[in-house]
Design an enzyme around this catalytic site. Structure first.
Site, mmCIF file in Angstrom:
data_model
loop_
_atom_site.group_PDB
_atom_site.id
_atom_site.type_symbol
_atom_site.label_atom_id
_atom_site.label_comp_id
_atom_site.label_asym_id
_atom_site.label_seq_id
_atom_site.Cartn_x
_atom_site.Cartn_y
_atom_site.Cartn_z
ATOM 1 N N GLU A 60 2.140 12.208 5.261
ATOM 2 C CA GLU A 60 3.534 12.279 5.686
ATOM 3 C C GLU A 60 4.494 11.821 4.579
ATOM 4 O O GLU A 60 5.557 12.393 4.397
ATOM 5 C CB GLU A 60 3.718 11.416 6.940
ATOM 6 C CG GLU A 60 4.956 11.754 7.738
ATOM 7 C CD GLU A 60 4.956 11.028 9.085
ATOM 8 O OE1 GLU A 60 3.986 11.199 9.846
ATOM 9 O OE2 GLU A 60 5.908 10.284 9.347
ATOM 10 N N ASP A 61 4.119 10.809 3.853
ATOM 11 C CA ASP A 61 5.078 10.174 2.944
ATOM 12 C C ASP A 61 4.796 10.309 1.451
ATOM 13 O O ASP A 61 5.548 9.774 0.632
ATOM 14 C CB ASP A 61 5.201 8.678 3.279
ATOM 15 C CG ASP A 61 5.792 8.457 4.658
ATOM 16 O OD1 ASP A 61 6.516 9.358 5.126
ATOM 17 O OD2 ASP A 61 5.521 7.408 5.265
#
Ligand code: MN
Length: 734
Positions: A85-86
């Site tokens: 996600e990051d």
């Protein structure tokens, strides 16, 4: 040379290893360390809102998972849960480096990309759907997500007020209830209290201040009680471990708000927990408590005999202690205690081919159902609201006449009860009795109610039920049946409509091959002709348009037909949905040449027999029959294709709806006898509502039945009067 300064992240990771060694001394931690190095490398340079290195978060999440005594795969996932996600790491990379299981879990906790959806709401809903799907296959997905959420809630103070509020709300509406459904009492309690603090800061402060101001005297009191209980139990030879507790702030808040009471009316603000070795000793300890202090009536709960749906087991009682102070006593075995605190994680053990709890564990069975039903839910908003309703933790315990327990959400109705027994029982439900008395189907059930459902075979669920049912199960089944029957009607209408137009335009449908039909259906984006018929029935296209494609040499696709036909505004009459039964006297109208097309009288002019009439094919609702004099006809008929010739039928097989009201004795079996008398007379029940007439000490049954003539009505009324307990039958004119 001075040694390098201690690295706090490295130190945290060592703590994690130490913790795992305590309960999994033999596990190979090499993959865990690789996951740590990998995540650390990719999160390098990132910081959290608190200013700490980002990597502190994944390691703390893994530490929470270690407290839950999860396995190495779960903790690898904890360490890697934010990399996709990051950071620029792809799921493919995770799969290659750490294998399929870890990749599946990481994928489950990764939100959908911002690019995939337009609105934040849709994105949130779709992310949940994805996570729940992943969790059904592997419960570790949810464990990681809960650990992630727990750590985020602990560090929420560093975020902006808006984000704080959004995350806290999501926590209390979704994650805490999920933890509750999974029986994870400890995690749930922490999530609730953390969220409460941000969502209702004033109430939180007030309650905490109140609890604190009494803490000293309350603790003294609990200490006194504890001593007494300890020595009483010892004298009876009941081994026990005692814990005293003061109710959690959110739990107090919830109770005050729900029961609209003041703090000093909370019976269980203070509680003593007795953990003993066997079920037998649980009941023995309860006896000791009740022998010592007076129990408050209605506050004894036996969750050992009737466990909660999340498998929580315990005995609860509230008693009046010395100095008139009330307190609660919870009694359970060690085993029950573990399940109460850890829930589904209590017996979590990864075995080859089995990722967690048994298939039939009811703590996740609801989720499997939800995931099945969600396939019918196109609208992400609807999915979220169903999820929230289904997660709602409050429940009522009701019983079948044979004593089987049916657990339902608060405010659930007899319809929910009926669907919980079996979908056929739900769909054919015509009435209900609660504790031997007839009640309206929309009434709310309460704890301890014994519910008896009356059914009539062939009965169809009513659309009105959707307004008051509380369970996702009932809602979905009702919707499903209504949609299915509307579709059947739409297909029927579409077929007739095409047939009728073909005759008018001189297209010989009999000569068109199936593959030609399928080709045309394909041009409209449908895989089979049936779907195109349904679309025609729903009024999405005109029959002429379709025929122009089927037989272009006969029918020209005229330009004005390419515009959307009809238009909702052109149909002022409120037409019934196809699923509804036919309107009064519909059977007396026939479409010339086609006698089984769905027809109904337009509400705007309600034509009477003998009058000149004209039919109009509505959008998916059948043929509306208007009087030729109806002012709406002129504006409707600009769309000449939808005009259809109709005439009054000669047949006298008309059924008239008749409203009857009965006054009866309020006794078991009454409704059953009535409905069977009605079906013995070959009479159709349109609607039936039963209620208790308190002032007359009896029941009132209101119903609408279809009768052909006066004679049939007289026979029916006579048959009803013969039933013992029927005091009066009256016909209502309205
Ligand atoms: Mn995270």
């Amino acid at each position: 040379m001075a040694p390098p300064p201690p690295d706090p992240v490295e130190q945290l990771y060592r703590d994690l290893e130490t913790k795992i060694r305590e309960y999994r001394p033999k596990d190979d931690l090499a993959p865990l360390e690789r996951a740590f190095r990998f995540a650390r490398q990719w999160h390098e340079g990132q910081t959290r809102d608190s200013g700490e290195p980002y990597m502190v978060h994944p390691v703390k999440v893994a530490l929470i998972l270690a407290e839950m005594r999860m396995d190495v795969v779960a903790m690898e996932t904890g360490l890697l849960h934010d990399v996709v996600e990051d950071t620029s790491v792809t799921l493919e990379q995770v799969r290659k480096e750490f294998g399929e299981e870890v990749a599946h879990c990481v994928d489950g906790v990764t939100k959908l990309s911002k690019l995939d959806f337009y609105s934040a709401e849709d994105r949130q809903a779709e992310s949940f759907r994805k996570m729940l799907l992943a969790m059904v296959e592997d419960i570790r997905v949810m464990m990681v997500k809960l650990a992630d959420r727990l750590h985020n809630m602990r560090t929420l103070g560093f975020l902006s007020p808006e984000r704080r509020e959004r995350i806290a709300r999501e926590t209390i509406e979704i994650y805490a209830p999920i933890a509750h459904r999974l029986g994870m009492g400890k995690v749930r309690g922490q999530l609730e209290d953390l969220a409460f603090q941000y969502l209702e800061p004033d109430a939180f402060r007030e309650i905490v201040t109140n609890i604190e101001s009494r803490r000293h005297s309350n603790e003294e009191f609990l200490e006194e009680i504890r001593h007494t209980v300890e020595s009483e139990l010892r004298r009876e030879g009941i081994p026990a471990r005692l814990e005293a507790r003061i109710k959690r702030p959110f739990s107090v808040f919830h109770k005050l708000r729900r029961q609209k009471i003041a703090m000093d009316q909370v019976y269980d603000l203070m509680a003593l927990r007795i953990v003993t070795d066997s079920v037998k000793n649980c009941y023995a300890a309860l006896g000791v408590i009740h022998n010592k202090w007076r129990p408050i009536p209605g506050r004894i709960k036996d969750f050992i005999a009737i466990p909660r749906p999340n498998l929580y087991q315990s005995l609860h009682t509230s008693v009046v202690g010395p100095h008139g102070q009330t307190f609660e006593v919870q009694i359970r075995t060690d085993e029950m205690h573990r399940v109460a605190e850890e829930g589904i994680a209590a017996h979590w053990k990864y075995k080859e081919g089995r990722k967690g709890p048994a298939e039939d564990d009811q703590r996740i069975a609801w989720l499997r159902h939800l995931v099945e039903w969600q396939q019918d839910m196109q609208d992400p908003g609807e999915f979220m609201s169903t999820l929230k309703v289904d997660l709602y933790p409050e429940e009522v315990y009701t019983f079948t006449p044979r004593g089987k327990v049916i657990v339902l959400p608060r405010e659930a109705t007899p319809i929910d009860f009926a669907y919980a027994i079996h979908s056929d029982v739900g769909s054919t439900c015509v009435g209900a009795k609660v504790n031997g008395r007839i009640v309206p189907l929309r009434s709310s059930l309460r704890n301890g109610d014994v519910v008896e459902i009356m059914t009539q075979s062939g009965h169809q669920p009513s659309k009105d039920w959707l307004a008051f049912v509380k369970t996702a199960r009932a809602r979905n089944k009702i919707k499903h049946l209504i949609n299915a029957s509307e579709r059947v009607k739409a297909i029927e209408i579409g077929e007739k409509y095409l047939d009728k137009e073909a005759r008018r335009l001189g297209v010989q449908l009999g000569r068109v091959t199936k593959s030609d039909f399928d080709r045309v259906a394909g041009e409209y984006g449908y895989s089979k002709m049936e779907d195109l018929y349904a679309a025609l029935g729903y009024g999405k296209f005109s029959a002429r348009q379709v025929l122009a494609k089927v037989a272009p040499e006969v029918v020209a696709d005229e330009p004005e037909e390419s515009k959307p036909t009809g238009g909702a505004a052109a149909e002022p009459q409120a037409a019934p949905a196809p699923g509804a039964r036919q309107q009064d006297g519909d059977a007396v109208i026939k479409v010339r040449g086609l006698d089984d097309l769905l027809v109904y009288r337009a509400k705007c002019c309600n034509p009477i027999r003998g009058e000149a009439i004209v039919g109009y094919v509505t959008r998916g609702k059948g043929v509306a029959v208007h009087s030729k004099l109806c002012p709406n006809v002129q504006s409707l008929m600009y769309d000449v294709e939808r005009k259809i010739e109709v005439e009054w039928a000669r047949a006298v097989e008309e059924a008239f709806p008749v409203r009857l009201v009965l006054l009866t004795d309020d006794r078991p079996g009454m409704l059953n006898q009535l409905t069977s008398a009605i079906s013995d007379e070959n009479t159709n029940i349109r609607s039936l509502e039963a209620k208790t007439a308190v002032d007359q000490d009896g029941g009132i049954v209101e119903m609408t039945v279809d009768v052909r003539d006066k004679k049939q009505l007289e026979k029916l009324v006579a048959a009803m009067r013969r039933i013992s307990g029927v005091r009066d039958v009256e016909r209502l004119f309205k």
